[in-house]
Design a protein around this motif. Sequence first.
Motif, mmCIF file in Angstrom:
data_model
loop_
_atom_site.group_PDB
_atom_site.id
_atom_site.type_symbol
_atom_site.label_atom_id
_atom_site.label_comp_id
_atom_site.label_asym_id
_atom_site.label_seq_id
_atom_site.Cartn_x
_atom_site.Cartn_y
_atom_site.Cartn_z
ATOM 1 N N PHE A 72 67.518 67.420 59.994
ATOM 2 C CA PHE A 72 67.068 68.546 60.821
ATOM 3 C C PHE A 72 65.788 68.138 61.548
ATOM 4 O O PHE A 72 64.914 67.502 60.959
ATOM 5 C CB PHE A 72 66.800 69.705 59.847
ATOM 6 N N ALA A 74 63.350 70.122 64.379
ATOM 7 C CA ALA A 74 62.364 71.206 64.314
ATOM 8 C C ALA A 74 62.875 72.334 65.197
ATOM 9 O O ALA A 74 63.674 72.090 66.111
ATOM 10 C CB ALA A 74 61.009 70.721 64.816
ATOM 11 N N GLY A 76 61.929 76.256 67.294
ATOM 12 C CA GLY A 76 60.945 77.227 67.760
ATOM 13 C C GLY A 76 60.246 76.800 69.032
ATOM 14 O O GLY A 76 60.375 75.667 69.486
ATOM 15 N N GLU A 90 63.595 80.170 63.586
ATOM 16 C CA GLU A 90 63.385 79.843 62.165
ATOM 17 C C GLU A 90 64.512 80.388 61.288
ATOM 18 O O GLU A 90 64.779 79.871 60.204
ATOM 19 C CB GLU A 90 62.064 80.431 61.655
ATOM 20 N N LEU A 263 50.292 65.268 60.661
ATOM 21 C CA LEU A 263 51.567 65.978 60.545
ATOM 22 C C LEU A 263 52.741 65.127 61.013
ATOM 23 O O LEU A 263 53.860 65.267 60.528
ATOM 24 C CB LEU A 263 51.522 67.197 61.472
ATOM 25 N N GLY A 264 52.492 64.267 61.965
ATOM 26 C CA GLY A 264 53.558 63.452 62.550
ATOM 27 C C GLY A 264 54.084 62.373 61.612
ATOM 28 O O GLY A 264 54.994 61.631 61.958
ATOM 29 N N GLU A 286 64.073 66.876 56.631
ATOM 30 C CA GLU A 286 63.392 67.302 57.862
ATOM 31 C C GLU A 286 61.933 66.889 57.844
ATOM 32 O O GLU A 286 61.306 66.856 56.783
ATOM 33 C CB GLU A 286 63.470 68.833 58.018
ATOM 34 N N GLY A 290 56.440 70.989 63.138
ATOM 35 C CA GLY A 290 57.264 71.885 63.926
ATOM 36 C C GLY A 290 57.703 71.246 65.235
ATOM 37 O O GLY A 290 57.728 70.017 65.362
ATOM 38 N N ASP A 294 53.502 71.852 72.672
ATOM 39 C CA ASP A 294 52.410 71.336 73.521
ATOM 40 C C ASP A 294 52.663 69.918 74.013
ATOM 41 O O ASP A 294 52.091 69.502 75.025
ATOM 42 C CB ASP A 294 51.054 71.435 72.784
ATOM 43 N N ILE A 295 53.501 69.138 73.299
ATOM 44 C CA ILE A 295 53.744 67.754 73.734
ATOM 45 C C ILE A 295 55.229 67.473 73.983
ATOM 46 O O ILE A 295 55.601 66.339 74.304
ATOM 47 C CB ILE A 295 53.188 66.725 72.720
ATOM 48 N N ALA A 301 55.644 62.078 71.227
ATOM 49 C CA ALA A 301 55.669 62.539 69.826
ATOM 50 C C ALA A 301 55.824 61.351 68.884
ATOM 51 O O ALA A 301 56.477 60.358 69.209
ATOM 52 C CB ALA A 301 56.825 63.513 69.625
HETATM 53 P P1 NAD Z 1 53.630 71.938 65.034
HETATM 54 O O1 NAD Z 1 53.836 71.162 63.799
HETATM 55 O O2 NAD Z 1 54.776 72.022 65.952
HETATM 56 O O3 NAD Z 1 52.389 71.331 65.842
HETATM 57 C C1 NAD Z 1 51.044 71.353 65.354
HETATM 58 C C2 NAD Z 1 50.218 70.289 66.102
HETATM 59 O O4 NAD Z 1 50.585 68.993 65.624
HETATM 60 C C3 NAD Z 1 50.474 70.276 67.611
HETATM 61 O O5 NAD Z 1 49.281 69.980 68.276
HETATM 62 C C4 NAD Z 1 51.460 69.154 67.784
HETATM 63 O O6 NAD Z 1 51.394 68.539 69.049
HETATM 64 C C5 NAD Z 1 51.084 68.191 66.676
HETATM 65 N N1 NAD Z 1 52.266 67.470 66.198
HETATM 66 C C6 NAD Z 1 53.237 67.960 65.371
HETATM 67 N N2 NAD Z 1 54.171 67.043 65.169
HETATM 68 C C7 NAD Z 1 53.811 65.950 65.855
HETATM 69 C C8 NAD Z 1 54.390 64.666 66.047
HETATM 70 N N3 NAD Z 1 55.566 64.312 65.475
HETATM 71 N N4 NAD Z 1 53.751 63.788 66.846
HETATM 72 C C9 NAD Z 1 52.586 64.103 67.421
HETATM 73 N N5 NAD Z 1 51.982 65.289 67.281
HETATM 74 C C10 NAD Z 1 52.579 66.220 66.504
HETATM 75 O O7 NAD Z 1 53.167 73.398 64.580
HETATM 76 P P2 NAD Z 1 52.854 74.693 65.478
HETATM 77 O O8 NAD Z 1 52.211 74.288 66.756
HETATM 78 O O9 NAD Z 1 52.168 75.610 64.560
HETATM 79 O O10 NAD Z 1 54.266 75.316 65.814
HETATM 80 C C11 NAD Z 1 55.004 75.056 67.005
HETATM 81 C C12 NAD Z 1 56.397 75.665 66.887
HETATM 82 O O11 NAD Z 1 57.104 75.021 65.819
HETATM 83 C C13 NAD Z 1 56.378 77.144 66.544
HETATM 84 O O12 NAD Z 1 57.428 77.770 67.241
HETATM 85 C C14 NAD Z 1 56.624 77.166 65.057
HETATM 86 O O13 NAD Z 1 57.239 78.363 64.648
HETATM 87 C C15 NAD Z 1 57.571 75.998 64.905
HETATM 88 N N6 NAD Z 1 57.591 75.394 63.567
HETATM 89 C C16 NAD Z 1 58.809 74.942 63.145
HETATM 90 C C17 NAD Z 1 58.914 74.293 61.939
HETATM 91 C C18 NAD Z 1 60.270 73.778 61.547
HETATM 92 O O14 NAD Z 1 61.136 73.682 62.383
HETATM 93 N N7 NAD Z 1 60.472 73.424 60.296
HETATM 94 C C19 NAD Z 1 57.783 74.050 61.158
HETATM 95 C C20 NAD Z 1 56.532 74.482 61.636
HETATM 96 C C21 NAD Z 1 56.456 75.156 62.859
#
Ligand code: NAD
Length: 371
Positions: A72, A74, A76, A90, A263-264, A286, A290, A294-295, A301
């Motif tokens: 999976f 991500a 949203g 979600e 987080l990445g 997974e 998320g 933003d990117i 990513a």
């Molecule tokens: P996010 O994890 O998407 O991002 C948080 C920050 O970390 C952002 O600045 C993002 O650019 C950065 N980031 C995350 N993963 C990255 C990667 N692989 N490489 C580089 N940078 C990375 O969390 P958020 O911003 O709180 O949520 C964004 C969306 O994702 C929302 O719609 C939220 O509901 C959803 N979400 C989904 C899941 C899932 O699918 N399991 C988990 C968390 C959030």
Amino acid sequence: MTTRKLLLLPGDGIGPEAMAEVEAIVAILNAETGAGFETERALVGGAAFDAHGAPISDADMALAMAADAVLFGAVGGPKWDTVPYEKRPEAGLLRLRKDMALFANLRPAICYPALAEASSLKRKLVDGLDILILRELTGGVYFGEPKEIVDLGNGQKRGVDTQVYETYEIERIARAAFEAARTRRGKVTSMEKRNVMKTGVLWNEVVTRVGREEYPDVTLEHMLADAGGMQLVRAPKQFDVIVTDNLFGDMLSDIAAMLTGSLGMLPSASLGAVDAATGRRKALYEPVHGSAPDIAGQGIANPIAMIASFAMMLRYSFAMQREADALEAAIASVLENGIRTGDIMAPGARQVGTREMGAAVAAAFRERLAA
Ligand code: NAD
């Protein structure tokens, strides 16, 4: 030849970009080892809502149930912020977890030496850190009934959540933790709050019995969950496997995540019960991150969390330890060589995008498989 059926659910935002890098790695595995992976792609989250009006269609849900494992991405993003609550992106993930009865969430917190500077803790505390947190995922206070807000009629309301666990729920997550510890350093730390919670007393009792009767070879220690949080940031390397309930696990696994930097980088697995007939468990893998709207779409990513989730799949669904070790070592070597995506960039390193990072890991993986 064995066939291994994988369902890929890339989802939204950066999900599809990161997933593409795993597909390249699956192709290498098939070519180099004859692993026989067959992949199919389906929609989840906002992408599924746009196509089917639901965050996962019944047909795609059936594919997930029939697959040997699900990967999976991500879900949203702002585009779906206003869709009805039960159809929000979600909800697709929640349905997968529920229908597949995934009760054990596994989150490793591994600190690659090359990234130790990115941790919020001192290098000596986290360098080489390798712990695994098992969080109970389908019970406890997030699901217990009653769960309500009651209007008391006197201008006051009462909010109620119910923390509830039955013996079998604790037994099965405990067994998953002991089994994992056997493949690692042989130690389990169970965390609850038996000093103030009845579920904590039962949790402690059941984990102790399962350990004594079924896993006498594994060392078991108990810690109050608040003290556990403290120890996680004071001396995290004392732990091997931590097992805890849904609520404490939610928080403790996020704390552990931050010890490792970005987080990445963080993978996860959610496992169901072993099917007595086939010996298989339902499983979904997974990244912790998320959809990073933003990117998304910029090709920047970090695909490592997604690739490392696939490594967990090799380990926990297919017992392909050698290949999982090779893939994790490939990730470590690429980082060691100073290749970085923007989120883990450091002075003196070379910044690359998603494709180049994926290709670097794939090349290092191919070399290791051939060795
Ligand atoms: P996010 O994890 O998407 O991002 C948080 C920050 O970390 C952002 O600045 C993002 O650019 C950065 N980031 C995350 N993963 C990255 C990667 N692989 N490489 C580089 N940078 C990375 O969390 P958020 O911003 O709180 O949520 C964004 C969306 O994702 C929302 O719609 C939220 O509901 C959803 N979400 C989904 C899941 C899932 O699918 N399991 C988990 C968390 C959030």
